[in-house]
Design an enzyme around this catalytic site. Structure first.
Site, PDB file in Angstrom:
ATOM      1  N   PHE A 128       0.903  -1.340   0.046  1.00  0.00           N
ATOM      2  CA  PHE A 128      -0.044  -0.224   0.052  1.00  0.00           C
ATOM      3  C   PHE A 128       0.978   1.231  -0.039  1.00  0.00           C
ATOM      4  O   PHE A 128       1.711   1.308   0.801  1.00  0.00           O
ATOM      5  CB  PHE A 128      -0.872   0.061   1.164  1.00  0.00           C
ATOM      6  CG  PHE A 128      -1.938   1.077   1.268  1.00  0.00           C
ATOM      7  CD1 PHE A 128      -3.019   1.067   0.267  1.00  0.00           C
ATOM      8  CD2 PHE A 128      -2.017   2.414   1.653  1.00  0.00           C
ATOM      9  CE1 PHE A 128      -3.914   2.059   0.310  1.00  0.00           C
ATOM     10  CE2 PHE A 128      -2.541   3.248   1.693  1.00  0.00           C
ATOM     11  CZ  PHE A 128      -3.597   3.216   0.902  1.00  0.00           C
ATOM     12  N   ASP A 200       2.383  -4.615   8.549  1.00  0.00           N
ATOM     13  CA  ASP A 200       1.269  -3.572   8.547  1.00  0.00           C
ATOM     14  C   ASP A 200       0.222  -4.548   8.419  1.00  0.00           C
ATOM     15  O   ASP A 200      -0.183  -5.348   7.274  1.00  0.00           O
ATOM     16  CB  ASP A 200       1.479  -2.836   6.998  1.00  0.00           C
ATOM     17  CG  ASP A 200       0.383  -1.988   6.736  1.00  0.00           C
ATOM     18  OD1 ASP A 200      -0.989  -2.201   7.354  1.00  0.00           O
ATOM     19  OD2 ASP A 200       0.430  -0.977   6.070  1.00  0.00           O
ATOM     20  N   TYR A 225     -10.574   1.055  10.826  1.00  0.00           N
ATOM     21  CA  TYR A 225     -11.966   1.225  10.181  1.00  0.00           C
ATOM     22  C   TYR A 225     -12.348   0.389   9.133  1.00  0.00           C
ATOM     23  O   TYR A 225     -13.295   0.606   8.573  1.00  0.00           O
ATOM     24  CB  TYR A 225     -11.773   3.010   9.693  1.00  0.00           C
ATOM     25  CG  TYR A 225     -10.727   3.083   8.979  1.00  0.00           C
ATOM     26  CD1 TYR A 225     -10.610   2.885   7.445  1.00  0.00           C
ATOM     27  CD2 TYR A 225      -9.576   3.876   9.270  1.00  0.00           C
ATOM     28  CE1 TYR A 225      -9.464   3.023   6.763  1.00  0.00           C
ATOM     29  CE2 TYR A 225      -8.652   4.370   8.639  1.00  0.00           C
ATOM     30  CZ  TYR A 225      -8.366   3.830   7.074  1.00  0.00           C
ATOM     31  OH  TYR A 225      -7.647   4.282   6.460  1.00  0.00           O
ATOM     32  N   LYS A 226     -11.754  -0.601   9.078  1.00  0.00           N
ATOM     33  CA  LYS A 226     -12.005  -1.873   8.098  1.00  0.00           C
ATOM     34  C   LYS A 226     -12.464  -2.902   8.595  1.00  0.00           C
ATOM     35  O   LYS A 226     -13.518  -2.602   8.987  1.00  0.00           O
ATOM     36  CB  LYS A 226     -10.590  -2.206   7.262  1.00  0.00           C
ATOM     37  CG  LYS A 226      -9.887  -0.985   6.411  1.00  0.00           C
ATOM     38  CD  LYS A 226      -8.562  -1.555   5.885  1.00  0.00           C
ATOM     39  CE  LYS A 226      -7.727  -0.593   5.170  1.00  0.00           C
ATOM     40  NZ  LYS A 226      -8.149  -0.094   4.020  1.00  0.00           N
ATOM     41  N   ARG A 374     -12.020  -4.974  -6.678  1.00  0.00           N
ATOM     42  CA  ARG A 374     -11.788  -5.595  -5.556  1.00  0.00           C
ATOM     43  C   ARG A 374     -13.055  -5.857  -4.507  1.00  0.00           C
ATOM     44  O   ARG A 374     -14.043  -4.694  -4.302  1.00  0.00           O
ATOM     45  CB  ARG A 374     -10.841  -4.741  -4.818  1.00  0.00           C
ATOM     46  CG  ARG A 374     -10.207  -4.968  -3.537  1.00  0.00           C
ATOM     47  CD  ARG A 374      -9.051  -4.058  -3.122  1.00  0.00           C
ATOM     48  NE  ARG A 374      -9.863  -3.180  -2.397  1.00  0.00           N
ATOM     49  CZ  ARG A 374      -9.087  -2.332  -1.168  1.00  0.00           C
ATOM     50  NH1 ARG A 374      -7.927  -2.503  -1.066  1.00  0.00           N
ATOM     51  NH2 ARG A 374      -9.960  -1.522  -0.849  1.00  0.00           N
TER      52      ARG A 374
END
Lengths: 415, 415
Positions: A128, A200, A225-226, A374
């Site tokens: 990312f 990560d 928040y995922k 995705r």
């Protein structure tokens, strides 16, 4: 070729799902299948209730007293310990604070400080991007440091390890492909070279069991928040193994990381524990929503979560490949479930428009440049019937070619 | 000695207050006088309403789409411009993001980068401590840099300026004494030495008119949860003068500061504007509460705000000194109103216990070690009658010596 699962088969899968009842705790829109929980998790009743209490009672009524009476000041470590349980970290090693990007900066600096004389950061070209950008930022302020990227010239992380490497920054689950790294095995190899590792966990925390302590990890960061459903932009977390606490330093040395923040001393003296990774005053309203969101996790067995996650992603791959043959999709996610997080990616030449057409039909996934569709599968609130519906809609959108409609071609500013 | 203002005089002051009607927009507890808005501002109806819309409609219902449809992605710059109006900054120079501490780190690095060859940061020994801690953090990562402190050996900032000084970090209003610096004059002196300035506006933004552009300031930081009433720990702001944008770099180079964050490029390319000071994903729920809180400021004339602020603090000083002579209080705040922010501090040998006794009587101020009673006067929601009541209660607490009760002696973990 065996027959695809029937609707009866799928109903049986949902009937046997031990996590099925949790769906009722989430606020989902009827007629939609939300497959973007790997970008922004759904809201739960508990999160919204906590937010309301925080706004109405704690802020509006009790005001400044809530720093003590409502435990605001300790939220970062309280929530850190609760997330710690989900990522295999014993108490006192996780703090919820700031953003993933900023926590990467802290963790990289801390690791580099523990490896004097070494001057290389290893990261992934396919990371990312913010991980790479933050590594660049660390390097910019530390003369002599440089960055080596896995994935250039077909290199693997293992190939890049030598006595110059101070720290390796690596994603547990790749944000595009959903590929899952073997944390214990890679950590062993990194340690064998004398380097430290920063994991990560943005795409694995809350998506599958993570074993930081058991893997002997050094540092980790991730977002809440995922899959943890803490709310848009909810503060991130940072893990530092207890064996490093007391020896580490990081340059974002704000008052919340001071051993005695309310003594208002002129000189910095870092807290000996995980609080040293705190910096400034945290957004309490966002933290309180996250606290509510974490309640549901007390009822979740992580092995059951993993089993359901793989059942959902296996089913999606099987149905899409079975129903969409010849329609231009190429699976980007490992077919082997042990190497997969909780998401599935397909490449398609017109991925952006296809995703817009899916969203218009209520199947919410996302697009990642240049050509990735995705789909994230949050096991707490998705059913096998949702998966089957999403696969059917994807087939319909591709067969009808409705994605060619002009309205699906215009890109929004943020996607 | 002239007579103290009577209750009729005080009623006349409130009747003539052009901001009096704004009080109704705040959620205040009956029977309390809240004089801690310089630590955590009161909640407004608008802030809570905005938070509810954000939680219920934007997060729960619209989910990931809200990054575009609700404008979440642009909140940092939208709110930055709105705060900019209150601090004398034209559009495009302020961003709301992260914490004050982290923004200090960015601003110091940016300033140092603009002054190559200079190796000293000047700050104030009496600064809010996190400013000093962050300066230490900057120095720790930049070999050769050092820190000079005003206030050691009676030095003033002017005395510390020379050709080695890259940047001066200075508080506009002192967090303890409430002393106000002359921004334009000090900025001129700092520039004359070839250095840049970072103004910390934590105790002046929303408390009085600030003129960053007119003062030719370089950088500024501040928080939104004090006089701006954004909610506990609401994100902070950073100002960078437009003449520096495009030339500045800062090491917290996360994806939100990238020129093309959603292109997911491997290398960092900073945004040419103020967004370059962004780093990672921001706490949207906290930002949305702040957005609601800022609505009221559209109705506020900053000169009227300043006039009321000084009327409130003048009255408090006059009443307390008039009523509490011989009771152990010493004024710490400049008596000259032009040198005063919107707070009043008195030293008292037993300040901690006295403040606890005041709070028990519903007069909410705060204690700052070792001996300061601190009272903040937020002009948007306080009246002259509140001030008179607070002064009366302070007199009563001191005259009765009720602060000597054992229950007021025990310190809470956070004060």
């Amino acid at each position: 070729m065996t027959a695809l699962p029937s609707s009866d088969d799928i109903a049986r899968m949902d009937a046997a799902d031990p996590l099925a009842a949790l769906r009722e705790r989430f606020l989902l829109t009827k007629g939609e299948v939300y497959l973007d929980g790997n970008s922004l998790g759904a809201a739960s009743i508990d999160a919204l209730a906590a937010l309301q209490v925080a706004a109405r009672d704690e802020w509006s009524r009790d005001l400044i007293r809530s720093w003590n009476s409502a435990g605001w000041f300790d939220l970062p470590v309280e929530l850190g310990d609760r997330i710690g349980r989900l990522i295999g970290a014993a108490a006192g090693q996780v703090v919820v604070t700031d953003t993933t990007s900023i926590n990467i900066y802290k963790a990289l600096h801390a690791a580099i400080g523990l490896r004097p004389g070494r001057d290389v950061i290893v990261a992934e070209a396919g990371s990312f991007p913010t991980d790479l950008y933050m590594a660049e930022g660390v390097i910019s302020a530390l003369p002599g440091m440089s960055l080596r990227l896995e994935g250039r010239d077909a290199s693997r992380i293992e190939d890049l390890l030598d006595e110059r490497v101070a720290v390796v920054l690596v994603n547990h689950v790749n944000y595009r492909s959903g590929e899952l790294r073997d944390m214990a095995a890679l950590t062993r190899k990194i340690h064998a070279s004398g380097a430290l590792v920063v994991w990560d966990l943005c795409h694995s925390a809350g998506a599958l069991p993570v074993e930081l302590d058991a893997s002997n990890a050094d540092f980790a960061v991730g977002c809440s928040y995922k899959y943890l459903n803490g709310g848009p932009g909810a503060p991130a977390f940072l893990y530092a193994a207890s064996r490093h606490l007391g020896q580490v330093a990081q340059p974002l040395s704000g008052w919340w990381g001071h051993a005695r923040p309310f003594a208002f001393e002129t000189g910095y003296a870092g807290d000996p524990g995980i609080r040293r990774f705190q910096c400034g005053t945290q957004p309490v309203l966002s933290l309180r929503a996250l606290k509510g969101a974490l309640d549901i996790w007390d009822q979740v067995d992580m092995q059951a979560l993993r089993a359901k996650s793989l059942s959902l992603t296996d089913l999606f791959i099987e149905l899409v490949e079975g129903q969409c043959a010849g329609l231009g999709l190429t699976l980007q996610t490992p077919r082997e479930s042990a190497q997969r997080g909780s998401q599935v990616a397909f490449a398609h030449e017109n991925a952006y428009a296809v995703m817009q057409a899916l969203i218009a039909r209520g199947v919410i996934g996302d697009f990642r440049a240049p050509d990735i569709l995705r789909f994230g599968f949050a096991p707490l609130y998705l059913s096998h019937a949702d998966v089957a519906h999403a696969a059917d809609v994807l087939r319909d959108v591709l067969q009808t070619e409705e994605w060619r409609e002009a309205r699906f071609a215009v890109r929004a500013a943020v996607t």
